[in-house]
Design a protein around this motif. Structure first.
Motif, PDB file in Angstrom:
ATOM      1  N   ILE A   1      32.808  88.221  39.878  1.00  0.00           N
ATOM      2  CA  ILE A   1      33.092  86.571  39.972  1.00  0.00           C
ATOM      3  C   ILE A   1      34.300  86.382  39.975  1.00  0.00           C
ATOM      4  O   ILE A   1      34.771  85.566  40.851  1.00  0.00           O
ATOM      5  CB  ILE A   1      32.231  86.077  38.559  1.00  0.00           C
ATOM      6  N   SER A   2      35.193  86.893  39.224  1.00  0.00           N
ATOM      7  CA  SER A   2      36.699  86.351  39.348  1.00  0.00           C
ATOM      8  C   SER A   2      37.329  86.797  40.654  1.00  0.00           C
ATOM      9  O   SER A   2      38.073  85.900  41.154  1.00  0.00           O
ATOM     10  CB  SER A   2      37.445  87.254  38.026  1.00  0.00           C
ATOM     11  N   GLU A   3      37.015  88.033  41.086  1.00  0.00           N
ATOM     12  CA  GLU A   3      37.403  88.086  42.425  1.00  0.00           C
ATOM     13  C   GLU A   3      36.745  87.361  43.582  1.00  0.00           C
ATOM     14  O   GLU A   3      37.835  86.810  44.462  1.00  0.00           O
ATOM     15  CB  GLU A   3      37.344  89.740  42.744  1.00  0.00           C
ATOM     16  N   LEU A   4      35.753  87.122  43.525  1.00  0.00           N
ATOM     17  CA  LEU A   4      35.196  86.183  44.415  1.00  0.00           C
ATOM     18  C   LEU A   4      35.635  84.683  44.420  1.00  0.00           C
ATOM     19  O   LEU A   4      35.930  84.054  45.380  1.00  0.00           O
ATOM     20  CB  LEU A   4      33.632  86.224  44.400  1.00  0.00           C
ATOM     21  N   LEU A   5      35.913  84.154  43.191  1.00  0.00           N
ATOM     22  CA  LEU A   5      36.459  82.770  43.066  1.00  0.00           C
ATOM     23  C   LEU A   5      37.984  83.123  43.690  1.00  0.00           C
ATOM     24  O   LEU A   5      38.373  82.052  44.380  1.00  0.00           O
ATOM     25  CB  LEU A   5      36.537  82.660  41.494  1.00  0.00           C
ATOM     26  N   ALA A   6      38.670  83.892  43.299  1.00  0.00           N
ATOM     27  CA  ALA A   6      39.948  84.157  43.732  1.00  0.00           C
ATOM     28  C   ALA A   6      40.141  84.189  45.403  1.00  0.00           C
ATOM     29  O   ALA A   6      40.907  83.530  46.093  1.00  0.00           O
ATOM     30  CB  ALA A   6      40.688  85.117  43.077  1.00  0.00           C
ATOM     31  N   PHE A   7      39.105  84.963  45.992  1.00  0.00           N
ATOM     32  CA  PHE A   7      38.870  85.006  47.290  1.00  0.00           C
ATOM     33  C   PHE A   7      38.644  83.674  48.029  1.00  0.00           C
ATOM     34  O   PHE A   7      39.280  83.429  49.029  1.00  0.00           O
ATOM     35  CB  PHE A   7      37.792  86.052  47.589  1.00  0.00           C
ATOM     36  N   ARG A   8      37.776  82.903  47.385  1.00  0.00           N
ATOM     37  CA  ARG A   8      37.287  81.643  47.932  1.00  0.00           C
ATOM     38  C   ARG A   8      38.373  80.797  47.970  1.00  0.00           C
ATOM     39  O   ARG A   8      38.895  80.063  48.681  1.00  0.00           O
ATOM     40  CB  ARG A   8      36.106  81.264  47.393  1.00  0.00           C
ATOM     41  N   ASP A   9      39.209  80.674  46.900  1.00  0.00           N
ATOM     42  CA  ASP A   9      40.244  79.703  46.542  1.00  0.00           C
ATOM     43  C   ASP A   9      41.542  80.153  47.412  1.00  0.00           C
ATOM     44  O   ASP A   9      42.073  79.246  47.846  1.00  0.00           O
ATOM     45  CB  ASP A   9      40.670  79.581  45.103  1.00  0.00           C
ATOM     46  N   GLY A  10      41.481  81.404  47.831  1.00  0.00           N
ATOM     47  CA  GLY A  10      42.702  81.795  48.427  1.00  0.00           C
ATOM     48  C   GLY A  10      42.208  81.707  50.239  1.00  0.00           C
ATOM     49  O   GLY A  10      42.773  82.149  51.025  1.00  0.00           O
ATOM     50  N   GLY A  11      41.112  80.997  50.499  1.00  0.00           N
ATOM     51  CA  GLY A  11      40.955  80.718  51.741  1.00  0.00           C
ATOM     52  C   GLY A  11      39.756  81.628  52.484  1.00  0.00           C
ATOM     53  O   GLY A  11      39.386  81.557  53.743  1.00  0.00           O
TER      54      GLY A  11
ATOM     55  N   VAL B   1      36.026  83.279  53.367  1.00  0.00           N
ATOM     56  CA  VAL B   1      34.906  82.986  53.404  1.00  0.00           C
ATOM     57  C   VAL B   1      33.821  83.867  52.926  1.00  0.00           C
ATOM     58  O   VAL B   1      33.649  84.857  53.256  1.00  0.00           O
ATOM     59  CB  VAL B   1      34.797  82.880  55.207  1.00  0.00           C
ATOM     60  N   LEU B   2      33.250  83.213  51.860  1.00  0.00           N
ATOM     61  CA  LEU B   2      32.076  84.035  51.270  1.00  0.00           C
ATOM     62  C   LEU B   2      31.113  84.789  52.093  1.00  0.00           C
ATOM     63  O   LEU B   2      30.524  85.579  51.656  1.00  0.00           O
ATOM     64  CB  LEU B   2      31.474  82.892  50.226  1.00  0.00           C
TER      65      LEU B   2
ATOM     66  N   GLY C   1      13.347  86.754  52.626  1.00  0.00           N
ATOM     67  CA  GLY C   1      13.248  86.072  53.964  1.00  0.00           C
ATOM     68  C   GLY C   1      13.910  84.886  54.082  1.00  0.00           C
ATOM     69  O   GLY C   1      14.403  84.434  55.248  1.00  0.00           O
ATOM     70  N   ASP C   2      14.351  84.259  53.206  1.00  0.00           N
ATOM     71  CA  ASP C   2      15.001  82.846  53.386  1.00  0.00           C
ATOM     72  C   ASP C   2      16.500  83.065  53.055  1.00  0.00           C
ATOM     73  O   ASP C   2      17.297  82.156  52.776  1.00  0.00           O
ATOM     74  CB  ASP C   2      14.483  81.864  52.516  1.00  0.00           C
ATOM     75  N   PHE C   3      16.975  84.209  53.475  1.00  0.00           N
ATOM     76  CA  PHE C   3      18.406  84.419  53.302  1.00  0.00           C
ATOM     77  C   PHE C   3      19.339  83.565  54.281  1.00  0.00           C
ATOM     78  O   PHE C   3      19.244  83.849  55.313  1.00  0.00           O
ATOM     79  CB  PHE C   3      18.841  85.792  53.299  1.00  0.00           C
ATOM     80  N   PRO C   4      20.151  82.972  53.513  1.00  0.00           N
ATOM     81  CA  PRO C   4      21.158  82.086  54.312  1.00  0.00           C
ATOM     82  C   PRO C   4      22.341  82.734  54.981  1.00  0.00           C
ATOM     83  O   PRO C   4      22.894  83.572  54.418  1.00  0.00           O
ATOM     84  CB  PRO C   4      21.499  81.050  53.546  1.00  0.00           C
ATOM     85  N   GLU C   5      22.626  82.781  56.297  1.00  0.00           N
ATOM     86  CA  GLU C   5      23.614  83.631  57.201  1.00  0.00           C
ATOM     87  C   GLU C   5      25.173  83.011  56.418  1.00  0.00           C
ATOM     88  O   GLU C   5      25.993  83.969  56.565  1.00  0.00           O
ATOM     89  CB  GLU C   5      23.629  83.401  58.400  1.00  0.00           C
ATOM     90  N   THR C   6      25.024  82.013  55.751  1.00  0.00           N
ATOM     91  CA  THR C   6      26.791  81.671  55.317  1.00  0.00           C
ATOM     92  C   THR C   6      26.705  81.941  53.707  1.00  0.00           C
ATOM     93  O   THR C   6      27.598  81.709  53.143  1.00  0.00           O
ATOM     94  CB  THR C   6      26.585  80.139  55.189  1.00  0.00           C
ATOM     95  N   ALA C   7      25.730  82.932  53.101  1.00  0.00           N
ATOM     96  CA  ALA C   7      25.894  83.233  51.952  1.00  0.00           C
ATOM     97  C   ALA C   7      26.563  84.678  51.720  1.00  0.00           C
ATOM     98  O   ALA C   7      26.394  85.616  52.624  1.00  0.00           O
ATOM     99  CB  ALA C   7      24.336  83.159  51.455  1.00  0.00           C
ATOM    100  N   ILE C   8      26.997  84.887  50.471  1.00  0.00           N
ATOM    101  CA  ILE C   8      27.375  86.438  50.098  1.00  0.00           C
ATOM    102  C   ILE C   8      25.892  87.039  50.039  1.00  0.00           C
ATOM    103  O   ILE C   8      24.912  86.496  49.535  1.00  0.00           O
ATOM    104  CB  ILE C   8      27.759  86.270  48.629  1.00  0.00           C
ATOM    105  N   GLY C   9      26.080  88.222  50.591  1.00  0.00           N
ATOM    106  CA  GLY C   9      24.502  89.010  50.818  1.00  0.00           C
ATOM    107  C   GLY C   9      24.670  90.096  49.392  1.00  0.00           C
ATOM    108  O   GLY C   9      25.692  90.738  49.389  1.00  0.00           O
TER     109      GLY C   9
END
Length: 179
Positions: free
Chosen positions: A51-61, A63-64, A100-108
């Motif tokens: 979670i910490s790494e993903l937040l830093a990744f997102r905050d650093g620009g 794309v999740l 089945g409803d997995f959004p392509e814009t999401a972390i998989g």
């Protein structure tokens, strides 16, 4: 290269061909980033660090939707990890590949066994230590141990090769650090 070294370090006598591009093609692409092995044991610690790494990744620009999280073993569940990530990042930013409803814009998020054919630029591998711990069970005979090592090595190899740019592995096992 890292995935192939890992595979051959655990199965040096295995003559099964690895699904790697030709050496000539590999020479034409720039060297990738060496996988990061973070010595974090325990599922909850791994999730919190993720979670910490993903937040830093997102905050650093970052794309999740460039991220895939692969879960090994049986103790850590993809559904649980997806729920925890959704709570911290928002439900629209996290999804399970098998739904089945997995959004392509999401972390998989998915189990390592379901990763064949999936790719993302950034891959996180969690729960790997559970696989290696099973291999040391006193209840296994030598043939069972060999089969388990082969199966786990192939699973981890597949997970390592799902990343197009960067791999982060949470594992306190020296098996991955030595590769």
């Amino acid at each position: 290269e890292y995935a192939a070294r890992f595979y051959h370090s655990r199965l040096p006598e295995d003559d099964e061909p690895l699904n790697l591009p030709s050496p000539e093609w590999l020479e034409t692409i720039p060297a990738g980033i060496t996988p990061v092995v973070k010595p974090i044991s325990g599922g909850e610690d791994q999730i919190q660090n993720l979670i910490s790494e993903l937040l830093a990744f997102r905050d650093g620009g970052g794309v999740l939707s460039d991220v895939m999280v692969l879960i090994a073993g049986l103790n850590l569940k993809a559904k649980h990890v997806a729920e925890r990530l959704s709570t911290q990042l928002g439900a629209s930013f996290v999804g399970e590949f098998k739904r089945g409803d997995f959004p392509e814009t999401a972390i998989g998020v998915t189990h390592l066994m379901a990763a064949t054919g999936l790719e993302r630029p950034v891959v996180f591998l969690l729960g790997i230590d559970e696989l290696f711990a099973k291999e040391k069970s006193a209840a296994l005979d030598e043939e069972e141990r060999k089969d388990l090592i082969r199966d786990h090595t192939r699973q981890v190899y597949v997970g390592l090769t799902r990343a197009m740019e960067r791999v982060v592995v949470y594992s306190s096992s020296p098996v991955l650090s030595e590769s």
